[in-house]
Design a protein around this motif. Sequence first.
Motif, PDB file in Angstrom:
ATOM      1  N   ASP A 183       0.824  -1.213   0.000  1.00  0.00           N
ATOM      2  CA  ASP A 183       0.000   0.000   0.000  1.00  0.00           C
ATOM      3  C   ASP A 183       0.864   1.272   0.000  1.00  0.00           C
ATOM      4  O   ASP A 183       2.022   1.228   0.415  1.00  0.00           O
ATOM      5  N   ASP A 184       0.302   2.379  -0.441  1.00  0.00           N
ATOM      6  CA  ASP A 184       0.948   3.693  -0.369  1.00  0.00           C
ATOM      7  C   ASP A 184       2.315   3.721  -1.035  1.00  0.00           C
ATOM      8  O   ASP A 184       3.211   4.456  -0.601  1.00  0.00           O
ATOM      9  N   GLU A 240      -4.482   4.547  -6.557  1.00  0.00           N
ATOM     10  CA  GLU A 240      -5.440   5.041  -5.571  1.00  0.00           C
ATOM     11  C   GLU A 240      -5.732   6.511  -5.804  1.00  0.00           C
ATOM     12  O   GLU A 240      -4.896   7.234  -6.336  1.00  0.00           O
TER      13      GLU A 240
HETATM   14 CA    CA Z   1      -3.201   3.696   0.412  1.00  0.00          CA
END
Ligand code: CA
Length: 282
Positions: A183-184, A240
């Motif tokens: 993630d991220d 995202e």
């Molecule tokens: Ca994220």
Amino acid sequence: HAKHHNQKAMLFHSQMYEQVSERMNVERHLYHAINNRETERPFTLYYQPQIDTRTGKTKGLEALIRWQHSDWGFVPPNKFIPIAEENGLIIPLGKWILLEACQEMKKMQETEGYCLPISVNLSPRQIAQDDFVEMVETILTETGIDPKFLVLEITETVVMEWIDSSVEKLEQLKKLGVKIALDDFGEKYSSLGYLMKLPIDIVKIDKSFIQNVHEDGGIKKILNKMINLIQHLELEVLIEGVETNEQLAFLQKQKCHFVQGFLFSRPLPIHKLIGCTPVQNT
Ligand code: CA
Ligand code: C2E
Ligand code: CA
Ligand code: CA
């Protein structure tokens, strides 16, 4: 001058005091909420669809926690997840989140006849628990869902702090059939080494990239290179924070098809999504 300085110091102290006491207050209420999670149900999982832009269909959901406090109203996760991570409350809370998401998949299978994969966010501290893999395995067995539908989202911090044991644990999870998403990606350190070292299936590029893509050609180039690299490593890439049609058009040109963002849907309670959204079986 001295007096002025003193006043400033006093002001500083009183602000500090307010911050510390507010934090302690949140902590106290959080403790209560977690201990009474089954009876008072202060927490709910909201879900945000992950879309395949080639079909426009939902291919998965990300679970995002919501805390509804009786006096304060809605408390955003950024206000309490970091506190729960620090004081360890994330352990019981994280287990509840995982179980809740798996039960939701089970329900979907039973009532809709299909199962959309659900991504669950993990804190480094959860993975650091000795019995973490066992805990996941137990929840999978108890709910009886196919492990391939569970996606665990981790961040680079996980590996920075517990590199050896966490890689091992991620490998054990993958053996169970669970998918791992990073993630991220790009938000902080982003060593490309993580992409090679970690047994991951999906890379989620942080929303700061797509959201600044209009500003200059530099970010476009970086994003293009990142997408190519990740795809070259045969990992799935998801962007995202897609909010506009321009951003979407750019991604479609990059042949990057998996996206999440307000353009498609905000995170919503499950009943507002299931049965109302065209889904893609995988
Ligand atoms: Ca994220
Ligand atoms: P995250 O995992 O990166 O989650 C994505 C965040 O971006 C969510 O915020 C989501 O509502 C928001 N978002 C989605 N689409 C868009 C968009 O198009 N534009 C913008 N500006 N934002 C978008 P949320 O729900 O407030 O969660 C914030 C963070 O809190 C999460 O970031 C995650 O780090 C943490 N978090 C949330 N739920 C959980 C959980 O169940 N467990 C753990 N450990 N952390 C959680
Ligand atoms: Ca996430
Ligand atoms: Ca995050």
